[in-house]
Design an enzyme around this catalytic site. Sequence first.
Site: not given
Length: 604
Positions: A64, A241, A259
């Site tokens: 990401s 997030y 991740v």
Amino acid sequence: MESPIEGYLARIHREISELKDGKPYSTIPAMANVNPDNFGICLTTVDGYVYEIGDTREEFSIQSISKPFTYGLALADLGLDKVDEKVDVEPSGDSFNEISLAEGTGRPANAMINAGALTATSLIKASGGITRIKRIVNTYSAFAGRELSIDEEIFASELEHGHRNRALAYLLRSFNIIENDPVPVIEDYFRQCSVLVNCLDLSLMAATLANSGRNPMTGKQVMEILPVERVLSVMTTCGMYDDAGSWISTVGMPAKSGVGGGTISVLPGQVGLAVYSPPLDEHGSSVRGIATSQRLSQDMELHFVRAARVGKSAIRSSYDISAAPSGIRRGDEAMDLLRDHGHRARVVELNGDLLFAGTESMVRELSSLNDEVELIILDLRRVDEVADVSMRLLAEVRENLVADGRELVLIDAEGTLADAFRDVDRDVPTFDTRTAAVEWCENRLIETYGTELDLPSRVNIAQCPALSPLSDEDIQKLADRMEDRTYNDGDVIRRIGQSFGGVFFILSGGVTTSVLGPTGHRVKLTTLSAGMTFGELALGSDDRQETTVKATGKVTIKLLTADAISRLESEDERLALELWKALTRDAYTRVDLYLRETAVRIRD
């Protein structure tokens, strides 16, 4: 000499290595077998200096962390308005793989969540025969400063197991957010997440964002400032997030996690930070990555509130004292010695703010000095704001210098860094002026390297350098016309504004010259010792004394008074001419030293 910043990073790497919380990402089988003990920290400044510790060259998939760079490419291609029609800039408050689509329009909340990242990927078009994914990878490579590649095994595993992302892509297609077949978009998104990077790559990518889109290593303008501004804004509010609020409170830098175990943080105008450690927390972020970022932000004062100004080098100039001597008139042997050993004393002039970026450049300069440099003069007169981190790091630099047998000297009339040395084992020599600091260093060099040239405590009149061009007979004739004067410690010998009183030859002891500074406080200019002269320069200032001269300790002087000089000119024109030639030679020597110092300042 090891930089305190390198030592600090090594220390927190050891400490944070003890954190064993979290687990590596296992949803994608090809990523499940990574070593959970891998841990690297890399810090890159906007001028391209890299600090790294640990597993900084171990490759892993970007995941990401790719999102802000693809988003930036879409913004560069289409402009803000076109991209905003497809993806919003609002925090979702949800985890990375939640749906988070606007009711009715299906527009994703932001480009950092998966739905928004898929949308950003769909906005990239092939161009000039270059496919979408090739353009994306080329952009990442330009940010990293080297050619990156895709891990085909991770891509295949993503393709096989990325069911939720497939569902998101088809949902976006149903709202016409993705306007064409979503399958190629899904595949290119999986490919961009499978690009292999290491911690060094990520720190350079972050530093390029910090440097307004210019890669600090290659010098290439990878992205213009407008898309960079938007990318960093969205990273600030959305990059972490559902943990974004806690992150911006405790770390205070635009950031993005992946991740794969990577985390990047950007302090605009100053540094890019990357951390690699695979074990993740419940938000999908690296446990050690978060801990490291929090420690660095707190210890190095990297929170945007503290480090809001654009960071640049605090080094105004750096030169050894042979390029800009004190201007004190010394004997020829002493001058020869200082020419041979002047490189052992170095002046480092600072300016601006000593926040993190300025402090880092200062620490880097001091830590990288040649081993032959024994005396380091730090000129702080042009420093404005000083952060606590500067105090701590400079104190560590000084400890390292002492351990190496070196000495730190300060020019610090305002006491800017006084608190940094409250607990040191001995005083740090501190002076109000550059001349006084350089003079002190010159004396140290003479004491160290001039075993036969130690500064004399007493001279006779024939040993005064200003009279060296004269014959012994002429010196004796002048001495016969001189008066003996004695002064005690603190006595004022000459005051500013007094008319020319003659030429003073110091036989023992010392004097200081000073003027009133702009704040009304007296500023020490020079210290004159046995063999030196003063008073004659008043002839070049409308016959008026320009400085106050005060005795330090007991002082004995031979004085050729103004009246004695006047009589000499009428009674022995030849000797008067020889005297003035000698004094002129001495004055020109001082002017030459002054011009050399001025040249150094203009050049730098």
